[in-house]
Design an enzyme around this catalytic site. Structure first.
Site, PDB file in Angstrom:
ATOM      1  N   ASP A  10      13.852  -6.191  -2.972  1.00 46.36           N
ATOM      2  CA  ASP A  10      12.928  -5.107  -2.654  1.00 46.36           C
ATOM      3  C   ASP A  10      12.929  -4.170  -3.843  1.00 46.36           C
ATOM      4  O   ASP A  10      13.929  -3.500  -4.129  1.00 46.36           O
ATOM      5  CB  ASP A  10      13.394  -4.374  -1.388  1.00 46.36           C
ATOM      6  CG  ASP A  10      12.473  -3.225  -0.985  1.00 46.36           C
ATOM      7  OD1 ASP A  10      11.616  -2.827  -1.802  1.00 46.36           O
ATOM      8  OD2 ASP A  10      12.628  -2.719   0.140  1.00 46.36           O
TER       9      ASP A  10
ATOM     10  N   ASN B 283       5.791  -8.521 -11.022  1.00 49.49           N
ATOM     11  CA  ASN B 283       4.530  -8.806 -10.342  1.00 49.49           C
ATOM     12  C   ASN B 283       4.338  -7.994  -9.065  1.00 49.49           C
ATOM     13  O   ASN B 283       3.197  -7.728  -8.674  1.00 49.49           O
ATOM     14  CB  ASN B 283       4.462 -10.301 -10.017  1.00 49.49           C
ATOM     15  CG  ASN B 283       3.337 -10.635  -9.063  1.00 49.49           C
ATOM     16  OD1 ASN B 283       2.164 -10.651  -9.437  1.00 49.49           O
ATOM     17  ND2 ASN B 283       3.675 -10.898  -7.802  1.00 49.49           N
TER      18      ASN B 283
ATOM     19  N   SER C 239      -3.660  -4.910 -14.695  1.00 46.40           N
ATOM     20  CA  SER C 239      -5.032  -5.077 -14.215  1.00 46.40           C
ATOM     21  C   SER C 239      -5.991  -4.346 -15.144  1.00 46.40           C
ATOM     22  O   SER C 239      -5.667  -3.272 -15.675  1.00 46.40           O
ATOM     23  CB  SER C 239      -5.175  -4.524 -12.797  1.00 46.40           C
ATOM     24  OG  SER C 239      -6.531  -4.457 -12.405  1.00 46.40           O
TER      25      SER C 239
ATOM     26  N   TYR D  19      -4.055   3.072  -7.072  1.00 41.15           N
ATOM     27  CA  TYR D  19      -3.731   1.787  -7.692  1.00 41.15           C
ATOM     28  C   TYR D  19      -4.048   1.799  -9.181  1.00 41.15           C
ATOM     29  O   TYR D  19      -3.240   1.378 -10.018  1.00 41.15           O
ATOM     30  CB  TYR D  19      -4.503   0.667  -6.994  1.00 41.15           C
ATOM     31  CG  TYR D  19      -4.309  -0.694  -7.616  1.00 41.15           C
ATOM     32  CD1 TYR D  19      -3.120  -1.403  -7.406  1.00 41.15           C
ATOM     33  CD2 TYR D  19      -5.294  -1.279  -8.413  1.00 41.15           C
ATOM     34  CE1 TYR D  19      -2.934  -2.659  -7.973  1.00 41.15           C
ATOM     35  CE2 TYR D  19      -5.113  -2.528  -8.980  1.00 41.15           C
ATOM     36  CZ  TYR D  19      -3.930  -3.219  -8.762  1.00 41.15           C
ATOM     37  OH  TYR D  19      -3.733  -4.451  -9.323  1.00 41.15           O
TER      38      TYR D  19
ATOM     39  N   LYS E 226      -1.540   1.332 -12.491  1.00 40.46           N
ATOM     40  CA  LYS E 226      -1.635   0.286 -13.506  1.00 40.46           C
ATOM     41  C   LYS E 226      -1.762   0.877 -14.911  1.00 40.46           C
ATOM     42  O   LYS E 226      -1.264   0.302 -15.886  1.00 40.46           O
ATOM     43  CB  LYS E 226      -2.806  -0.648 -13.199  1.00 40.46           C
ATOM     44  CG  LYS E 226      -2.559  -1.548 -11.986  1.00 40.46           C
ATOM     45  CD  LYS E 226      -1.303  -2.388 -12.150  1.00 40.46           C
ATOM     46  CE  LYS E 226      -1.073  -3.312 -10.986  1.00 40.46           C
ATOM     47  NZ  LYS E 226       0.150  -4.155 -11.129  1.00 40.46           N
TER      48      LYS E 226
ATOM     49  N   THR F 258      -6.969 -12.588  -2.675  1.00 39.52           N
ATOM     50  CA  THR F 258      -5.682 -12.650  -1.989  1.00 39.52           C
ATOM     51  C   THR F 258      -5.719 -11.713  -0.781  1.00 39.52           C
ATOM     52  O   THR F 258      -6.713 -11.061  -0.511  1.00 39.52           O
ATOM     53  CB  THR F 258      -4.551 -12.210  -2.928  1.00 39.52           C
ATOM     54  OG1 THR F 258      -4.711 -10.803  -3.203  1.00 39.52           O
ATOM     55  CG2 THR F 258      -4.593 -12.964  -4.246  1.00 39.52           C
TER      56      THR F 258
END
Length: 254
Positions: A69, A96, A148, A171, A175, A206
């Site tokens: 984790d 990842n 990304s 998000y 990144k 996904t």
């Protein structure tokens, strides 16, 4: 099992999505790879590792799982101790693991949660495994950050870019921060012979957002395609762009 001669790869967040597909690509491409699937849910990680090994006709390499984790320092330390005990080294670390927020408008609470996993978690895992990477049998030791194009400030500020939109603020901010983190590790570890690089799998259908069908309808690639893009970086096919983020269209602008 002897792992002598194997390229030992640890991928965080690897029980599903792009992480799993990256592991699958490596395991099916060469007997040289042993991939450790890091997973917050150990049962899901074990099931994923078993699935990779189940197809004997395609599985050339090997796989195992580990409980990891990235937001829990005790879990990270325990994982590092286990990898040290089982393998004595690490050749490739792939940061990842990541989460997204769909909050609109963005919230401070969501931003803290996303940064904790996507950025702080990547730093914590990297620091915990650096000594094992220094013992890599296959040189150079590789440190890969899965980023990304949504983290590109150049894209975000360009009205002509497909990434010019006000969505996924937390998000995208994470990144952009991860790109800086990768750059700092590149500067720090290059004198030691490390190869540090970012990999952009692109938009993939996904369960990352909880709606894979919607992503597919927007033209998202299949997860296996994203896994292939990350795997090419792991395999050294993009080494000329070390210190940068490499995606399907080439090097991502900062």
């Amino acid at each position: 099992m002897s792992y002598s001669g194997k390229i030992v790869v640890l991928i965080t967040g690897a029980n599903q999505g792009v992480g799993y597909e990256t592991a699958k690509n490596l395991v099916q491409s060469s007997a040289d790879y042993h991939v450790i699937l890091g997973s917050r849910d150990s049962s899901k990680g074990e099931a994923a590792a078993q699935a990779l090994q189940a197809d004997g006709a395609k599985a050339k390499g090997t796989a195992s799982s580990i409980s990891l984790d990235v937001t829990d320092e005790a879990s990270i330390a325990a994982a590092a101790e286990r990898v040290a005990a089982d393998f004595g080294r690490l050749d490739v670390l792939v940061n990842n693991a990541g989460i997204v927020s769909t909050a609109s408008p963005p919230t401070a609470r969501a931003l803290r949660r996303v940064l904790e996993t996507n950025v702080v978690g990547a730093l914590a895992v990297t620091e915990a495994f650096l000594d094992l990477l220094r013992k890599a049998e296959h040189k150079p030791p590789r440190l890969v950050f899965v980023s990304s194009s949504m983290g590109s400030i150049t894209h975000a500020a360009d009205p002509a870019s497909p990434y010019y939109n006000p969505h996924a603020t937390e998000y995208r901010t994470s990144k952009a921060a991860l790109n800086m983190l990768m750059t700092m590790y590149s500067a720090r570890l290059k004198p030691e012979g490390f190869l540090v690089i970012g990999a952009d799998p692109g938009l993939c259908a996904t369960n990352f957002t909880g709606d894979a069908a919607s992503l597919r309808n927007r033209g998202a690639a299949e997860p296996a395609e994203g896994g292939n893009r990350v795997a090419t970086v792991i395999k050294g096919e993009k080494d000329a762009n070390a210190g940068r983020v490499v995606g399907v269209y080439g090097v991502s602008p900062w």
